[in-house]
Design a protein around this motif. Structure first.
Motif, PDB file in Angstrom:
ATOM      1  N   GLY A 178       0.791  -1.219   0.000  1.00 50.91           N
ATOM      2  CA  GLY A 178       0.000   0.000   0.000  1.00 50.91           C
ATOM      3  C   GLY A 178       0.819   1.263   0.000  1.00 50.91           C
ATOM      4  O   GLY A 178       0.328   2.326   0.408  1.00 50.91           O
ATOM      5  N   TYR A 179       2.073   1.181  -0.446  1.00 46.58           N
ATOM      6  CA  TYR A 179       2.917   2.366  -0.524  1.00 46.58           C
ATOM      7  C   TYR A 179       2.679   3.086  -1.846  1.00 46.58           C
ATOM      8  O   TYR A 179       2.404   2.465  -2.873  1.00 46.58           O
ATOM      9  N   GLY A 180       2.843   4.379  -1.801  1.00 48.61           N
ATOM     10  CA  GLY A 180       2.781   5.163  -3.021  1.00 48.61           C
ATOM     11  C   GLY A 180       4.141   5.208  -3.684  1.00 48.61           C
ATOM     12  O   GLY A 180       5.045   4.437  -3.351  1.00 48.61           O
ATOM     13  N   PRO A 181       4.321   6.101  -4.646  1.00 47.41           N
ATOM     14  CA  PRO A 181       5.643   6.279  -5.256  1.00 47.41           C
ATOM     15  C   PRO A 181       6.674   6.671  -4.195  1.00 47.41           C
ATOM     16  O   PRO A 181       6.525   7.679  -3.496  1.00 47.41           O
ATOM     17  N   PRO A 183      10.882   7.101  -3.205  1.00 50.43           N
ATOM     18  CA  PRO A 183      12.269   7.150  -3.688  1.00 50.43           C
ATOM     19  C   PRO A 183      13.055   5.934  -3.203  1.00 50.43           C
ATOM     20  O   PRO A 183      12.710   5.299  -2.201  1.00 50.43           O
ATOM     21  N   VAL A 184      14.110   5.617  -3.921  1.00 50.30           N
ATOM     22  CA  VAL A 184      14.908   4.430  -3.592  1.00 50.30           C
ATOM     23  C   VAL A 184      15.526   4.563  -2.204  1.00 50.30           C
ATOM     24  O   VAL A 184      15.577   3.590  -1.437  1.00 50.30           O
ATOM     25  N   LYS A 185      15.970   5.757  -1.851  1.00 48.83           N
ATOM     26  CA  LYS A 185      16.612   5.935  -0.550  1.00 48.83           C
ATOM     27  C   LYS A 185      15.632   5.797   0.603  1.00 48.83           C
ATOM     28  O   LYS A 185      16.054   5.561   1.745  1.00 48.83           O
ATOM     29  N   ASP A 186      14.346   5.905   0.351  1.00 45.21           N
ATOM     30  CA  ASP A 186      13.342   5.809   1.406  1.00 45.21           C
ATOM     31  C   ASP A 186      12.618   4.467   1.430  1.00 45.21           C
ATOM     32  O   ASP A 186      11.644   4.302   2.171  1.00 45.21           O
ATOM     33  N   LEU A 187      13.068   3.510   0.639  1.00 47.12           N
ATOM     34  CA  LEU A 187      12.405   2.207   0.616  1.00 47.12           C
ATOM     35  C   LEU A 187      12.620   1.488   1.949  1.00 47.12           C
ATOM     36  O   LEU A 187      13.760   1.365   2.406  1.00 47.12           O
ATOM     37  N   PRO A 188      11.571   0.985   2.573  1.00 50.76           N
ATOM     38  CA  PRO A 188      11.749   0.266   3.846  1.00 50.76           C
ATOM     39  C   PRO A 188      12.337  -1.115   3.609  1.00 50.76           C
ATOM     40  O   PRO A 188      12.179  -1.714   2.541  1.00 50.76           O
TER      41      PRO A 188
END
Length: 266
Positions: A178-181, A183-188
């Motif tokens: 359920g994540y939106g767009p 950024p790569v650095k913020d990917l959990p």
């Protein structure tokens, strides 16, 4: 009164008199003087004192919490090695090689797993060096807290996994979560890890398919020759196995496989 009952009564009276005398002496006795402090210190056993006053370092987790985290980390360490490193792809590809050759017991499982572990340490060497330099050594030197060491130690692993992960798998798990767009650095990490494992499985099975092709051609040729000669009762695997081993030795198969595995992570 019978003699045995008389003897029992005499023993009971003697025991009561002896107990009364002992209690009377204990009550009237003068308590001994306390030993000197020096003698007490000399005779007392050694004790270990643990000081938890960390005033000369930044605020950190309590010792009990750190012990629990350490025991948890040790219990899940095999899973971390399997799922967050190159071990998954390597062990699956080596298993496919053994199956394609038609020798399910050679090399043995211990050799396959051992070789996979050493190749994992070789491939993950730069990542482990970054973890040691950026997280382990500063934490051992009391420059950062355990929480900061965990974050800095996870960053190199995160970079390695993202480099080997397909974008489609990341988008798939972002959609499932359920994540939106993002950024790569913020990917959990709960998105990066399953996407990485799925990508590793896909890459391993693709390499396994390519490994099976030359051995499958040998099986077809041997089966056709046996059918033409009328030797339908002869198992094709028995005849094709020496040819497979000969082909594998002539092309230096193990070196080519290890080279392909190492280069696939570059």
């Amino acid at each position: 009164m019978k003699p045995r009952y008389r003897l029992f009564l005499l023993l009971l009276v003697a025991s009561l008199l002896l107990a009364t005398d002992v209690f009377a002496q204990a009550a009237t006795a003068t308590p001994p003087a306390a030993p000197a402090p020096a003698a007490t210190a000399a005779n007392s056993p050694l004790r270990l004192n643990i000081n938890l006053e960390g005033t000369d370092r930044p605020a950190d987790l309590s010792v009990a919490v750190q012990l629990v985290l350490m025991m948890t980390l040790l219990s899940v360490a095999p899973s971390l090695v399997l799922l967050m490193t190159s071990f998954t792809r390597i062990v699956i590809v080596l298993g496919f090689v053994r199956t394609a050759l038609g020798v399910p017991s050679a090399p043995s499982n211990q050799i396959i797993i051992g070789l996979s572990l050493f190749l994992t340490f070789f491939i993950m060497g730069p990542t482990f060096d970054r973890i040691n330099t950026e997280a382990v050594q500063p934490f051992m030197n009391k420059q950062i807290t355990s929480a900061e060491a965990f974050d800095k130690g996870a960053a190199p692993l995160r970079d390695f996994m993202l480099k080997q992960t397909r974008t489609s798998n990341l988008e798939y798990f972002l959609q499932l979560g359920g994540y939106g767009p993002t950024p790569v650095k913020d990917l959990p990490m709960r998105v990066v890890i399953p996407a990485f494992v799925l990508s590793e499985l896909q890459s391993a099975f693709q390499m396994g398919f390519l490994l099976f092709l030359p051995f499958l051609v040998i099986d077809f040729l041997v089966s056709s020759v046996l059918m033409a000669l009328g030797m339908m009762m002869m198992p094709p695997n028995v005849v094709s196995l020496p040819f497979k081993l000969l082909l594998f030795v002539l092309v230096d198969g193990w070196r080519l496989i290890v080279q392909s595995l190492v280069q696939s992570f570059s």
